[in-house]
Structure formats: structure tokens, C-alpha cells
Design an enzyme around this catalytic site. Sequence first.
Site, PDB file in Angstrom:
ATOM      1  N   LEU A  55       0.847  -1.192   0.000  1.00 11.91           N
ATOM      2  CA  LEU A  55       0.000   0.000   0.000  1.00 11.91           C
ATOM      3  C   LEU A  55       0.876   1.234   0.000  1.00 11.91           C
ATOM      4  CD1 LEU A  55      -2.557  -0.914   2.819  1.00 11.91           C
ATOM      5  CD2 LEU A  55      -2.934  -1.024   0.356  1.00 11.91           C
ATOM      6  N   GLU A  56       0.558   2.159  -0.866  1.00  9.55           N
ATOM      7  CA  GLU A  56       1.187   3.477  -0.831  1.00  9.55           C
ATOM      8  C   GLU A  56       0.047   4.456  -0.643  1.00  9.55           C
ATOM      9  OE1 GLU A  56       3.901   4.181  -4.017  1.00  9.55           O
ATOM     10  OE2 GLU A  56       5.231   2.594  -3.333  1.00  9.55           O
TER      11      GLU A  56
END
Length: 145
Positions: A55-56
Site C-alpha cells: 500500500l502506498e
Amino acid sequence: ESFVHPTAGEVTRRYRDVIHGRVMEALKPYGIRNRGKKTANFYVLRETKGPAILLESLFLDNPRERELLVSGSFRTDLAEAIVSGVQEVLGPPLVSRPRELHTVQVGAFWNRSGAEAYLARAREQGFKDAFIVTRTVPGAYFPLE
């Protein structure tokens, strides 16, 4: 944005869809753009032996997003969204319950030789499972040798 490896299986993609959805729900009130669900041949995704999702959430080089990341309430909202998604796909965490362990201590010695002599006497008297435990006691004062 969220990433899985290009060869990720159906389970990993389903996990990513759920977690990504939860994160986007949490970010919606903040006006954060959904950068999408993507695939990439990143080492962390390729070399992980189980389902792997990257996840960014935001970027520090974006001044508005950096300001949000400084906010404790924003970080809490984001963390709770991630936890909610992980719990949805994996189930609630296992809870460790304390168990009682009953020990009997007969003596304590500053010198190992005293402990060994006492252990020998205990074994002579039939206590075959007697043993020595050595531990560091914080704040224990004793004379210098």
C-alpha cells in the site's frame, strides 16, 4: 494505490481489493485521489512466500499529503482502515490468554556455587526435576568483588 505481483493469485487480489476499498473509504473525506490497484514486479511482492500487498497511501513530497500525515487523527483513521481490511480478509486476531504456571522456589543465591550445592542436595533428596534458573535482577546492589 495498492500493488500486487503480476502473478498474484486470486486470494491475494481479493485481499488487495478489500483492503484497498477500506483505505479509500477512509481517505474519501480527505479528498485523496484513488491512484488505483496495480501490479508490479517489486522485490517485496515477488519474494514473499504468502499473499503480499503493498500500500502506498500518501506521499511525503506532496505538501498537502504531508500535512495530513502529520495529523495524528488522520494517521489513526488510515491505520484503522488498514486494520479493518486486514481483519475482514484474515479474521479477528488470535488472543493470547495468560495461563497460570505454579513454581516453587526453595532458595536463591548470588553465587552460582551456592545454587549448585543446593541443587545437588535437592536431587539427593529425590527432587529429580530441580534446576537452576539464572536471571538478572534490576537494581540489585551487592558488594564489588
